[in-house]
Write a protein that holds these residues in place. Sequence first.
Motif, PDB file in Angstrom:
ATOM      1  N   LYS B 292     -59.650  95.649 -20.565  1.00  0.00           N
ATOM      2  CA  LYS B 292     -59.629  97.029 -20.087  1.00  0.00           C
ATOM      3  C   LYS B 292     -61.031  97.445 -19.623  1.00  0.00           C
ATOM      4  N   ALA B 293     -62.038  97.074 -20.411  1.00  0.00           N
ATOM      5  CA  ALA B 293     -63.422  97.385 -20.028  1.00  0.00           C
ATOM      6  C   ALA B 293     -63.775  96.680 -18.723  1.00  0.00           C
ATOM      7  N   ALA B 294     -63.306  95.456 -18.555  1.00  0.00           N
ATOM      8  CA  ALA B 294     -63.584  94.702 -17.333  1.00  0.00           C
ATOM      9  C   ALA B 294     -62.927  95.360 -16.119  1.00  0.00           C
ATOM     10  N   VAL B 295     -61.704  95.849 -16.321  1.00  0.00           N
ATOM     11  CA  VAL B 295     -60.998  96.531 -15.227  1.00  0.00           C
ATOM     12  C   VAL B 295     -61.771  97.786 -14.814  1.00  0.00           C
ATOM     13  N   ALA B 296     -62.235  98.544 -15.800  1.00  0.00           N
ATOM     14  CA  ALA B 296     -63.006  99.748 -15.501  1.00  0.00           C
ATOM     15  C   ALA B 296     -64.294  99.387 -14.760  1.00  0.00           C
ATOM     16  N   ALA B 297     -64.939  98.307 -15.186  1.00  0.00           N
ATOM     17  CA  ALA B 297     -66.177  97.881 -14.529  1.00  0.00           C
ATOM     18  C   ALA B 297     -65.895  97.417 -13.102  1.00  0.00           C
ATOM     19  N   ALA B 298     -64.783  96.732 -12.925  1.00  0.00           N
ATOM     20  CA  ALA B 298     -64.422  96.271 -11.578  1.00  0.00           C
ATOM     21  C   ALA B 298     -64.176  97.447 -10.642  1.00  0.00           C
ATOM     22  N   GLY B 306     -56.369  96.285 -12.253  1.00  0.00           N
ATOM     23  CA  GLY B 306     -55.503  96.995 -13.188  1.00  0.00           C
ATOM     24  C   GLY B 306     -55.212  96.111 -14.389  1.00  0.00           C
ATOM     25  N   LEU B 307     -54.684  96.724 -15.450  1.00  0.00           N
ATOM     26  CA  LEU B 307     -54.378  95.964 -16.660  1.00  0.00           C
ATOM     27  C   LEU B 307     -52.921  96.149 -17.045  1.00  0.00           C
TER      28      LEU B 307
END
Lengths: 176, 383, 274
Positions: B292-298, B306-307
């Motif tokens: 989720k953190a990676a999606v937000a960073a992307a 998206g997740l």
Amino acid sequence: MASFQLRFSGTGGQGMMLIGDLMAHYYGLKKDKQIVLLKSYGPEARGGACRSELIVDDHQCYPAITSPDFLLCMSKQSYDLYTKDINESTIILIDEELVSEVDDKHNSIYKIPLTNIAKEKTGKTICANIVALGAITKILNLDHDVMLEVLKEKLPSKILDINLFAFEEGFKYLEN
Amino acid sequence: MGSYQIMTGNEACARAAIAAGMSFFAGYPITPATEIAELCSELLPQNNGVYMQMEDEIASIGAIIGASAAGKKVMTATSGPGFSLMQENLGWAHINEIPCVIVDVMRKGPSGGSATLPAQADIMQTKWGSHGDYRSLVVVPNSVEEIYTETIRAFNLAEKYRQPVILLYDAVLAHMSEKIYVRDLDEIEIINRSKPSCDKKDYNPFNYESSKVAPLASFGEGYKIHFSGLTHDETGFPVSNQNTTGLEVLIHHLFDKIDDNYDKDIKKYETFMVDDADVLVVSIGITSRSAKAAVAAARKQGIKAGLFRPITMWPFPHDDFSRINLKSKAIVTAEMNNGQLNQVVIEDIDRNQKLVMKNLYDGNQIRDIDILNSIIEANKYEQ
Amino acid sequence: MNNDIYSKYLVKLPTMWCPGCGNGIVLQAIIRSIDEMDLDLDKVVFVSGIGCSSRAVNYLNFDCMHTNHGRAIAFATGIKMANPELKVIVLTGDGDCASIGGNHLIHACRRNIDLTIICMNNSNYGMTGGQYSPTTPIGSITKTSIYGSYEPPFDLCDLTKSAGASFVARAATYYPVQMKNIIKNAINHKGLSFVDCASDCPSLYGRLNRLSDAANMMSLWKDRLVTIKQAETMSSEQLQGKVIWGEFVNNNDREEYCDIYARNISKAKESING
């Protein structure tokens, strides 16, 4: 990620798990933060160096320390083991009599005879972790009175007074 | 009014089970699940409940099945090695539709593996672990608070659909403490198994009409209940090998009762920024937090990520995932094993879509930065 | 047997057992013993594992649980602890309880939980076609010991006695009335009761060991069986090949597990109140 990462390390029996619990209580229940508290478990918790780690965030935390913002070391072994992932702005607190040699590259290091203070002021070396908690409260500019509430809520009544005393000694030390 | 409390995942599991009405726990010590047994041994006797430390995990699941048939809400908790031992009796609970909750706290395997290190490599075992055809029901929380709520849901599903439900999480979630909101008991929805109202002589312990679940009488109530691990008919007595219809209808029923009710209250998943996602990350449990953190960073980098996070792992929400997945050009699976989730989502992936796998099985958690790199790699793909 | 007893306690006859099988004699002894007792039949639960013996629950008109191979005692332990009011009777065989389920057997004995375990011991695996079991006498021919069985067998009464069972007995199909009485004592006993029922498998063990037919096998027991009292006066040479039967242990001093656990509950409650 804007989390605040703390590690409390020492030797089994020095109360490093309790510091983690108290700090988690402070941030999680008193300051409305999200927290993750990690403790060394099982075989890794038997003797030798041990640690508890606390991650504080406004959002759900990533449950591991990437690089600590704050590090407490109460033994030489824990200093050697747990400083590997620090960064240039990591704030370090050591028991200066138990961690004799330190790297001179640390930008922000506090050396306090935590165990000695506990022994001289309370008569019990086991209170050194709460002396450390007092010092941490000062160093990190935490809410002194709220930390007192935490101690009152979490510690058994028969050991409360001596620990409140230890806490104040740690808090005061850096004022001198 | 409930309250905020700080506790570990294993503590949340034990406390939630008791809140759900569990009154019987049988188990065997095993890292990293042991704290569940320890807390049950302390709390259950205070409430007239039973804690039993059995001679092994085979006996543990046997004892909870027996206790469930005698009317109790039951649970056992273990990790991979113990979960492997439980598989035969797990199948027995499926064929006899006995409500029970089994906690599998995943550690790194195979075999003894690394007892204190986390993993997510039991995903497939929770679906296919026991022999024969049956429908697994598995929930997979990703926080201490969700362990609490999903433990209660696991009991509700077990009681409602009369079958084992597996609660699956890893060693990190088991041992880490988080702040959770614990609701008061009267605020929690609790489902109990339905009890028969027919004449005792007319009672059958099974009902093989498609999606129906027969009421469950308890031993000692005078219903003369018959359970057998052999293929049986609605009376519970074995079916002869010549009765092919009888042999088939039981299997149909085990699938239909779950599949026909799946959309009602079994299916559960979380989505995060999936509406316009070019890259869809699929992850469960502890890893989904990094995802989720990676999606937000992307997203901050302008990548439409998206997740998709299953909370009910099995049965996997294939229909919903396929629908959400329609618009994406690439899928990233992130999991602490050598490839299990990827085998699930591949069923729903178009040949024009790229699959990027992020697997880690060295005992560490997958960091958000590593998943972000996989997202960036996936985003480079041109359909 | 009188038809009223049939219809009262049994369903789904005929059984799947071969002609001459001892299991029918044991099952009859069980229901006759129950018929002579003043039990609430709604509170009696039969639990079995896998094997010819364990099939017995498929003919009983009670709450029944036909479980996995070797696991009956584990399931039964859960049933008993969930509801100590229930009379829980485990029907098992030598392979089921002494081999694959041996661990559950000794731990149930150690706990002295109030279960009645009735082992139909026919010295071989009948369901799978007659292989040697942990109670097969040395030298016996079975499908997996065609040169003669070479593994030392268990004496299940010695085993359960050592493990702590508070009632241990051996009965024999040759003495069905005495078997009924022993089973009655076992069911009435509070604590773990174990009854080893010396029995025959004429179709497999008997045929492979050229023991003629069921009637001949039965007649062989006449010389082999000696009572505990008779055995006391016999030398070890005289006891070679003999099977001692009777009640070896009937001890009411050992505390039963449900009672022990009730004390644990009291202590737990004291801990929160005081």
